[in-house]
Structures are given as structure tokens and as C-alpha cells.
Scaffold this motif. Structure first.
Motif, PDB file in Angstrom:
ATOM      1  N   HIS A  25      84.749   9.094 -26.320  1.00 46.67           N
ATOM      2  CA  HIS A  25      85.002   7.675 -26.058  1.00 46.67           C
ATOM      3  C   HIS A  25      84.717   7.343 -24.596  1.00 46.67           C
ATOM      4  CE1 HIS A  25      87.474   8.376 -29.711  1.00 46.67           C
ATOM      5  NE2 HIS A  25      86.891   7.243 -30.051  1.00 46.67           N
ATOM      6  N   ALA A  26      85.187   8.193 -23.688  1.00 40.27           N
ATOM      7  CA  ALA A  26      84.960   7.949 -22.260  1.00 40.27           C
ATOM      8  C   ALA A  26      83.473   8.024 -21.924  1.00 40.27           C
ATOM      9  CB  ALA A  26      85.744   8.957 -21.429  1.00 40.27           C
ATOM     10  N   ILE A  27      82.776   8.999 -22.471  1.00 42.34           N
ATOM     11  CA  ILE A  27      81.338   9.122 -22.223  1.00 42.34           C
ATOM     12  C   ILE A  27      80.603   7.922 -22.819  1.00 42.34           C
ATOM     13  CG2 ILE A  27      79.272  10.495 -22.722  1.00 42.34           C
ATOM     14  CD1 ILE A  27      81.137  12.983 -22.676  1.00 42.34           C
ATOM     15  N   GLY A  28      80.962   7.523 -24.020  1.00 44.00           N
ATOM     16  CA  GLY A  28      80.323   6.378 -24.674  1.00 44.00           C
ATOM     17  C   GLY A  28      80.546   5.072 -23.934  1.00 44.00           C
ATOM     18  N   ILE A  29      81.755   4.859 -23.457  1.00 48.42           N
ATOM     19  CA  ILE A  29      82.045   3.635 -22.703  1.00 48.42           C
ATOM     20  C   ILE A  29      81.236   3.593 -21.423  1.00 48.42           C
ATOM     21  CG2 ILE A  29      83.848   2.469 -21.364  1.00 48.42           C
ATOM     22  CD1 ILE A  29      85.815   3.373 -23.592  1.00 48.42           C
ATOM     23  N   HIS A  30      81.154   4.732 -20.737  1.00 49.57           N
ATOM     24  CA  HIS A  30      80.384   4.765 -19.490  1.00 49.57           C
ATOM     25  C   HIS A  30      78.899   4.513 -19.749  1.00 49.57           C
ATOM     26  CE1 HIS A  30      79.513   5.671 -15.351  1.00 49.57           C
ATOM     27  NE2 HIS A  30      78.508   6.406 -15.784  1.00 49.57           N
ATOM     28  N   THR A  31      78.355   5.109 -20.806  1.00 44.58           N
ATOM     29  CA  THR A  31      76.936   4.890 -21.084  1.00 44.58           C
ATOM     30  C   THR A  31      76.660   3.443 -21.482  1.00 44.58           C
ATOM     31  OG1 THR A  31      77.189   5.636 -23.378  1.00 44.58           O
ATOM     32  CG2 THR A  31      76.524   7.281 -21.761  1.00 44.58           C
ATOM     33  N   ALA A  32      77.585   2.818 -22.161  1.00 43.97           N
ATOM     34  CA  ALA A  32      77.399   1.408 -22.532  1.00 43.97           C
ATOM     35  C   ALA A  32      77.391   0.513 -21.293  1.00 43.97           C
ATOM     36  CB  ALA A  32      78.493   0.962 -23.495  1.00 43.97           C
ATOM     37  N   GLU A  33      78.264   0.816 -20.337  1.00 39.76           N
ATOM     38  CA  GLU A  33      78.335   0.004 -19.121  1.00 39.76           C
ATOM     39  C   GLU A  33      77.169   0.269 -18.176  1.00 39.76           C
ATOM     40  OE1 GLU A  33      82.165   0.848 -17.487  1.00 39.76           O
ATOM     41  OE2 GLU A  33      83.190  -0.494 -18.867  1.00 39.76           O
ATOM     42  N   ALA A  34      76.626   1.494 -18.191  1.00 45.73           N
ATOM     43  CA  ALA A  34      75.585   1.870 -17.231  1.00 45.73           C
ATOM     44  C   ALA A  34      74.218   2.023 -17.884  1.00 45.73           C
ATOM     45  CB  ALA A  34      75.984   3.169 -16.542  1.00 45.73           C
ATOM     46  N   TYR A  35      74.035   1.498 -19.074  1.00 46.96           N
ATOM     47  CA  TYR A  35      72.775   1.666 -19.805  1.00 46.96           C
ATOM     48  C   TYR A  35      71.615   1.111 -18.977  1.00 46.96           C
ATOM     49  CZ  TYR A  35      69.403   1.674 -23.592  1.00 46.96           C
ATOM     50  OH  TYR A  35      68.305   1.915 -24.370  1.00 46.96           O
ATOM     51  N   GLY A  36      70.615   1.953 -18.759  1.00 45.53           N
ATOM     52  CA  GLY A  36      69.430   1.530 -18.028  1.00 45.53           C
ATOM     53  C   GLY A  36      69.585   1.494 -16.523  1.00 45.53           C
ATOM     54  N   LEU A  37      70.732   1.889 -15.992  1.00 50.78           N
ATOM     55  CA  LEU A  37      70.983   1.814 -14.557  1.00 50.78           C
ATOM     56  C   LEU A  37      70.491   3.048 -13.815  1.00 50.78           C
ATOM     57  CD1 LEU A  37      72.408   0.367 -12.160  1.00 50.78           C
ATOM     58  CD2 LEU A  37      74.460   1.621 -12.794  1.00 50.78           C
ATOM     59  N   TYR A  38      70.676   4.221 -14.378  1.00 51.76           N
ATOM     60  CA  TYR A  38      70.413   5.458 -13.663  1.00 51.76           C
ATOM     61  C   TYR A  38      68.979   5.930 -13.821  1.00 51.76           C
ATOM     62  CZ  TYR A  38      75.496   5.723 -13.766  1.00 51.76           C
ATOM     63  OH  TYR A  38      76.821   5.450 -13.657  1.00 51.76           O
ATOM     64  N   HIS A  39      68.454   6.519 -12.739  1.00 56.21           N
ATOM     65  CA  HIS A  39      67.175   7.209 -12.799  1.00 56.21           C
ATOM     66  C   HIS A  39      67.379   8.586 -13.422  1.00 56.21           C
ATOM     67  CE1 HIS A  39      64.015   9.874 -11.187  1.00 56.21           C
ATOM     68  NE2 HIS A  39      63.243   8.827 -11.382  1.00 56.21           N
ATOM     69  N   THR A  40      68.450   9.265 -13.000  1.00 55.54           N
ATOM     70  CA  THR A  40      68.768  10.593 -13.515  1.00 55.54           C
ATOM     71  C   THR A  40      70.267  10.699 -13.751  1.00 55.54           C
ATOM     72  OG1 THR A  40      66.943  11.562 -12.274  1.00 55.54           O
ATOM     73  CG2 THR A  40      68.629  13.069 -13.061  1.00 55.54           C
ATOM     74  N   ALA A  41      70.651  11.250 -14.891  1.00 59.32           N
ATOM     75  CA  ALA A  41      72.054  11.537 -15.191  1.00 59.32           C
ATOM     76  C   ALA A  41      72.172  13.030 -15.433  1.00 59.32           C
ATOM     77  CB  ALA A  41      72.522  10.767 -16.414  1.00 59.32           C
ATOM     78  N   ALA A  42      73.106  13.680 -14.734  1.00 57.89           N
ATOM     79  CA  ALA A  42      73.290  15.128 -14.874  1.00 57.89           C
ATOM     80  C   ALA A  42      74.742  15.416 -15.203  1.00 57.89           C
ATOM     81  CB  ALA A  42      72.903  15.834 -13.587  1.00 57.89           C
ATOM     82  N   LEU A  43      74.971  16.124 -16.289  1.00 60.87           N
ATOM     83  CA  LEU A  43      76.313  16.522 -16.692  1.00 60.87           C
ATOM     84  C   LEU A  43      76.389  18.041 -16.656  1.00 60.87           C
ATOM     85  CD1 LEU A  43      76.692  14.076 -19.676  1.00 60.87           C
ATOM     86  CD2 LEU A  43      77.690  13.846 -17.415  1.00 60.87           C
ATOM     87  N   VAL A  44      77.417  18.575 -16.015  1.00 60.69           N
ATOM     88  CA  VAL A  44      77.564  20.019 -15.843  1.00 60.69           C
ATOM     89  C   VAL A  44      78.815  20.471 -16.581  1.00 60.69           C
ATOM     90  CG1 VAL A  44      77.873  21.873 -14.162  1.00 60.69           C
ATOM     91  CG2 VAL A  44      76.454  19.894 -13.593  1.00 60.69           C
ATOM     92  N   GLU A  45      78.659  21.489 -17.414  1.00 57.56           N
ATOM     93  CA  GLU A  45      79.796  22.038 -18.152  1.00 57.56           C
ATOM     94  C   GLU A  45      79.994  23.499 -17.759  1.00 57.56           C
ATOM     95  OE1 GLU A  45      81.505  22.340 -22.657  1.00 57.56           O
ATOM     96  OE2 GLU A  45      79.355  22.399 -22.403  1.00 57.56           O
ATOM     97  N   SER A  46      81.213  23.863 -17.459  1.00 57.80           N
ATOM     98  CA  SER A  46      81.537  25.233 -17.064  1.00 57.80           C
ATOM     99  C   SER A  46      82.162  25.978 -18.239  1.00 57.80           C
ATOM    100  CB  SER A  46      82.520  25.218 -15.892  1.00 57.80           C
ATOM    101  OG  SER A  46      82.917  26.530 -15.575  1.00 57.80           O
ATOM    102  N   ASN A  47      81.973  27.290 -18.248  1.00 59.83           N
ATOM    103  CA  ASN A  47      82.624  28.104 -19.265  1.00 59.83           C
ATOM    104  C   ASN A  47      83.887  28.766 -18.721  1.00 59.83           C
ATOM    105  OD1 ASN A  47      81.473  29.959 -17.567  1.00 59.83           O
ATOM    106  ND2 ASN A  47      80.509  31.167 -19.181  1.00 59.83           N
ATOM    107  N   THR A  48      84.331  28.315 -17.543  1.00 55.34           N
ATOM    108  CA  THR A  48      85.545  28.831 -16.910  1.00 55.34           C
ATOM    109  C   THR A  48      86.401  27.661 -16.453  1.00 55.34           C
ATOM    110  OG1 THR A  48      84.250  30.694 -16.100  1.00 55.34           O
ATOM    111  CG2 THR A  48      86.408  30.382 -15.119  1.00 55.34           C
TER     112      THR A  48
END
Length: 86
Positions: A25-48
Motif C-alpha cells: 500500500h505504501a509503495i503503491g501510494i508513493h508511485t501514484a503520487e510520483a508517477y512520471g516524476l523520477y528519472h531513476t528509482a532504486a529500491l534496495v533490499e537487505s537479507n540482514t
């Protein structure tokens, strides 16, 4: 907004965030508000975790039994941030 101060050159906006057990929900809301705004979006996930204990990843790595990691990867790469966002 003052175009004389900012100039007429188009600026590129980059966005990055750490993700772990974030709600879709949080990711979806952010993408709806920022659609078309960013040149690059980077999401980093850790396994620790911050307490240095191992955690199961939700977005990267080998697929799990029910295929949810593959689905999460497809959603994140589907252009949810806009058609021109890398």
C-alpha cells in the motif's frame, strides 16, 4: 516558482529507498503520487536486519514455492513509476 532563478534546463530527479517488510500500500501510494516524476528509482533490499539476523527477502533471490517473489519483481519492473523511469 521562479523560472528565472531555476533556469530552463530540465533537471533529472533520482529517488532511492531501502525496503524490507514494507506494505504494498505504501509503495503503491508513493508511485501514484510520483508517477512520471523520477528519472531513476532504486529500491534496495537487505537479507540482514539491523540486529544482524538473517531475514528472508521478498523481492530478490531465488523464487519461493508460491511464486510471490517473481510476482513482486514483475510489479516493480512494470513501469509503476512511469514509462520513462529506469
Amino acid at each position: 516558482y521562479n523560472p528565472e532563478v531555476i533556469g530552463k534546463k530540465r533537471r533529472r530527479i533520482f529517488w532511492g529507498s531501502n525496503i524490507a517488510d514494507d506494505s504494498w500500500h505504501a509503495i503503491g501510494i508513493h508511485t501514484a503520487e510520483a508517477y512520471g516524476l523520477y528519472h531513476t528509482a532504486a529500491l534496495v533490499e537487505s537479507n540482514t536486519t539491523q540486529m544482524l539476523t538473517k531475514r528472508e527477502t521478498r523481492y530478490v533471490g531465488d523464487d519461493d514455492e508460491d511464486g510471490t517473489k517473481a510476482l513482486h519483481q514483475k510489479v516493480m519492473k512494470s513501469g509503476i513509476f512511469g514509462p520513462d523511469t529506469d
